[in-house]
Design a protein around this motif. Structure first.
Motif, PDB file in Angstrom:
ATOM      1  N   ALA A   1       0.856  -1.187   0.000  1.00 32.59           N
ATOM      2  CA  ALA A   1       0.000   0.000   0.000  1.00 32.59           C
ATOM      3  C   ALA A   1       0.887   1.231   0.000  1.00 32.59           C
ATOM      4  N   GLY A   2       0.383   2.307  -0.591  1.00 30.46           N
ATOM      5  CA  GLY A   2       1.159   3.537  -0.654  1.00 30.46           C
ATOM      6  C   GLY A   2       0.336   4.748  -0.280  1.00 30.46           C
ATOM      7  N   VAL A   3       1.037   5.773   0.200  1.00 28.07           N
ATOM      8  CA  VAL A   3       0.416   7.069   0.474  1.00 28.07           C
ATOM      9  C   VAL A   3       1.315   8.145  -0.122  1.00 28.07           C
ATOM     10  N   MET A   4       0.716   9.023  -0.917  1.00 25.70           N
ATOM     11  CA  MET A   4       1.443  10.170  -1.453  1.00 25.70           C
ATOM     12  C   MET A   4       0.869  11.429  -0.806  1.00 25.70           C
ATOM     13  N   LEU A   5       1.751  12.234  -0.222  1.00 23.71           N
ATOM     14  CA  LEU A   5       1.319  13.482   0.390  1.00 23.71           C
ATOM     15  C   LEU A   5       1.903  14.641  -0.399  1.00 23.71           C
TER      16      LEU A   5
ATOM     17  N   VAL B   1      -0.675   2.169 -11.415  1.00 27.18           N
ATOM     18  CA  VAL B   1      -0.614   1.710 -10.026  1.00 27.18           C
ATOM     19  C   VAL B   1      -1.282   0.344  -9.859  1.00 27.18           C
ATOM     20  N   LYS B   2      -0.654  -0.526  -9.064  1.00 19.30           N
ATOM     21  CA  LYS B   2      -1.171  -1.893  -8.887  1.00 19.30           C
ATOM     22  C   LYS B   2      -1.536  -2.229  -7.439  1.00 19.30           C
ATOM     23  N   VAL B   3      -1.355  -1.276  -6.518  1.00 18.77           N
ATOM     24  CA  VAL B   3      -1.663  -1.534  -5.108  1.00 18.77           C
ATOM     25  C   VAL B   3      -2.521  -0.393  -4.561  1.00 18.77           C
ATOM     26  N   PRO B   4      -3.204  -0.609  -3.424  1.00 24.32           N
ATOM     27  CA  PRO B   4      -4.027   0.455  -2.838  1.00 24.32           C
ATOM     28  C   PRO B   4      -3.209   1.731  -2.604  1.00 24.32           C
ATOM     29  N   LEU B   5      -3.791   2.853  -3.002  1.00 21.61           N
ATOM     30  CA  LEU B   5      -3.061   4.128  -2.962  1.00 21.61           C
ATOM     31  C   LEU B   5      -3.930   5.235  -2.395  1.00 21.61           C
ATOM     32  N   SER B   6      -3.360   5.977  -1.457  1.00 23.21           N
ATOM     33  CA  SER B   6      -4.013   7.155  -0.909  1.00 23.21           C
ATOM     34  C   SER B   6      -3.245   8.400  -1.354  1.00 23.21           C
ATOM     35  N   ILE B   7      -3.990   9.435  -1.720  1.00 20.70           N
ATOM     36  CA  ILE B   7      -3.373  10.699  -2.135  1.00 20.70           C
ATOM     37  C   ILE B   7      -3.939  11.810  -1.261  1.00 20.70           C
ATOM     38  N   LEU B   8      -3.052  12.487  -0.539  1.00 17.06           N
ATOM     39  CA  LEU B   8      -3.448  13.573   0.345  1.00 17.06           C
ATOM     40  C   LEU B   8      -2.843  14.851  -0.208  1.00 17.06           C
ATOM     41  N   GLY B   9      -3.703  15.693  -0.777  1.00 10.86           N
ATOM     42  CA  GLY B   9      -3.239  16.881  -1.474  1.00 10.86           C
ATOM     43  C   GLY B   9      -3.560  18.171  -0.745  1.00 10.86           C
ATOM     44  N   ALA B  10      -2.970  19.252  -1.239  1.00 14.98           N
ATOM     45  CA  ALA B  10      -3.177  20.576  -0.663  1.00 14.98           C
ATOM     46  C   ALA B  10      -3.987  21.436  -1.624  1.00 14.98           C
ATOM     47  N   GLU B  11      -4.810  22.294  -1.055  1.00 19.76           N
ATOM     48  CA  GLU B  11      -5.614  23.196  -1.889  1.00 19.76           C
ATOM     49  C   GLU B  11      -4.721  24.177  -2.648  1.00 19.76           C
TER      50      GLU B  11
ATOM     51  N   ILE C   1      -8.400  -1.585  -7.650  1.00 17.28           N
ATOM     52  CA  ILE C   1      -7.420  -0.838  -6.863  1.00 17.28           C
ATOM     53  C   ILE C   1      -8.155   0.118  -5.932  1.00 17.28           C
ATOM     54  N   ASP C   2      -8.073  -0.124  -4.638  1.00 20.08           N
ATOM     55  CA  ASP C   2      -8.722   0.768  -3.682  1.00 20.08           C
ATOM     56  C   ASP C   2      -7.940   2.073  -3.588  1.00 20.08           C
ATOM     57  N   CYS C   3      -8.666   3.161  -3.378  1.00 21.19           N
ATOM     58  CA  CYS C   3      -7.997   4.445  -3.259  1.00 21.19           C
ATOM     59  C   CYS C   3      -8.712   5.329  -2.247  1.00 21.19           C
ATOM     60  N   PHE C   4      -7.996   6.281  -1.716  1.00 24.95           N
ATOM     61  CA  PHE C   4      -8.544   7.296  -0.833  1.00 24.95           C
ATOM     62  C   PHE C   4      -7.865   8.605  -1.211  1.00 24.95           C
ATOM     63  N   VAL C   5      -8.660   9.580  -1.626  1.00 26.73           N
ATOM     64  CA  VAL C   5      -8.113  10.857  -2.089  1.00 26.73           C
ATOM     65  C   VAL C   5      -8.771  11.984  -1.307  1.00 26.73           C
TER      66      VAL C   5
ATOM     67  N   TRP D   1      -4.849   4.307   6.683  1.00 27.71           N
ATOM     68  CA  TRP D   1      -4.660   3.578   5.416  1.00 27.71           C
ATOM     69  C   TRP D   1      -3.721   2.391   5.607  1.00 27.71           C
ATOM     70  N   PHE D   2      -2.631   2.638   6.307  1.00 28.66           N
ATOM     71  CA  PHE D   2      -1.692   1.548   6.541  1.00 28.66           C
ATOM     72  C   PHE D   2      -2.275   0.488   7.499  1.00 28.66           C
ATOM     73  N   ALA D   3      -3.048   0.935   8.471  1.00 28.22           N
ATOM     74  CA  ALA D   3      -3.693  -0.038   9.369  1.00 28.22           C
ATOM     75  C   ALA D   3      -4.640  -0.950   8.585  1.00 28.22           C
ATOM     76  N   LYS D   4      -5.277  -0.387   7.572  1.00 27.11           N
ATOM     77  CA  LYS D   4      -6.231  -1.143   6.762  1.00 27.11           C
ATOM     78  C   LYS D   4      -5.531  -2.205   5.913  1.00 27.11           C
ATOM     79  N   TYR D   5      -4.335  -1.878   5.392  1.00 32.18           N
ATOM     80  CA  TYR D   5      -3.716  -2.763   4.411  1.00 32.18           C
ATOM     81  C   TYR D   5      -2.460  -3.487   4.877  1.00 32.18           C
ATOM     82  N   LEU D   6      -1.934  -3.102   6.026  1.00 36.74           N
ATOM     83  CA  LEU D   6      -0.701  -3.758   6.474  1.00 36.74           C
ATOM     84  C   LEU D   6      -0.910  -4.646   7.686  1.00 36.74           C
ATOM     85  N   ASN D   7      -2.042  -4.532   8.343  1.00 33.59           N
ATOM     86  CA  ASN D   7      -2.292  -5.347   9.539  1.00 33.59           C
ATOM     87  C   ASN D   7      -2.985  -6.661   9.179  1.00 33.59           C
TER      88      ASN D   7
END
Length: 237
Positions: free
Chosen positions: A142-146, A159-169, A192-196, A231-237
């Motif tokens: 799993a990955g997170v991009m900030l 992308v081939k794994v769950p990915l979260s993207i946390l962006g700035a306005e 591919i699950d995602c959270f943006v 996000w990591f708790a969801k996919y790494l535990n």
């Protein structure tokens, strides 16, 4: 390939900060924090200012406190970007994210050799490009991009794994319009699950370059950190 937002609010680097320790790991000097017997690890990949940034070390300790083995490798090999010394365009020629992607592979192998079975990676600005490359080849679970820099729509489509993207306005490197394109590309791949999420009122780099005296910025940073941990708790535990 770069813009001034990459260079704003440089942190005061402190090699002694954090409650973890420095050691050689996967061929790189790394800041390591957390339970050594954990079966889940998170690699934190810095922005251009490198792994000695106090806020990044604090976040690694927060990741460790959540039960993960946190590793912050020095992918910049002791040569973080120092704005007074050279233009970012010159510095980036010698510090391409593609090099860090290659250097991440031995780090991942070292984690596996410790018996770690689930690996996540979080990248900040410059480091987000490394994360998306790892996610394209499924080196991580799993990955997170900030507030990513240099990430393209084509990258996201691979992308081939769950990915979260946390962006700035307020972000010229990855403006909200581009982040929304990223989200649409991920949503087009239901496997591919995602959270943006786009955080209002903050600028590029805020999650690790927030000012302690700015309460609203700190609050947004803490919210992003929690989203990352969830996000990591969801996919790494």
């Amino acid at each position: 390939m770069s813009g001034p937002q990459c260079c704003e609010n440089p942190p005061t680097l402190d090699p002694s900060c954090g409650s973890g320790q420095l050691q050689q790991f996967g061929g790189l000097t790394s800041y390591i924090s957390g339970p050594s017997d954990s079966k889940a690890a998170v690699i934190l990949i810095s922005d251009v200012f490198g792994f000695d940034a106090p806020n990044l070390r604090k976040l690694a300790d927060k990741v460790a406190a959540a039960g993960f083995y946190a590793v912050v490798p020095d992918f910049l090999h002791g040569d973080p970007y120092i704005p007074e010394q050279k233009p970012i365009t010159d510095w980036i020629k010698d510090h391409g994210p593609d090099q860090a992607f290659e250097n991440a592979k031995p780090v991942i192998e070292a984690l596996k050799s410790k018996g770690i079975t689930k690996i996540g990676a979080a990248g900040f600005c410059w480091g987000a490009k490394v994360v998306v490359e790892l996610a394209k080849y499924a080196y991580i679970h799993a990955g997170v991009m900030l507030h990513p820099s240099f990430v393209t729509l084509e990258d996201i489509q691979g992308v081939k794994v769950p990915l979260s993207i946390l962006g700035a306005e307020i972000d010229k490197m990855s403006p909200p319009e581009l982040v929304k394109q990223f989200e649409a590309a991920l949503n087009a791949k239901p496997e591919i699950d995602c959270f943006v999420k786009i955080f209002p009122g903050v600028s590029h780099g805020w999650s690790v370059r927030y000012k302690d005296e700015d309460e609203s910025e700190v609050k947004c940073a803490q919210e992003a950190h929690q989203d990352m941990l969830d996000w990591f708790a969801k996919y790494l535990n």
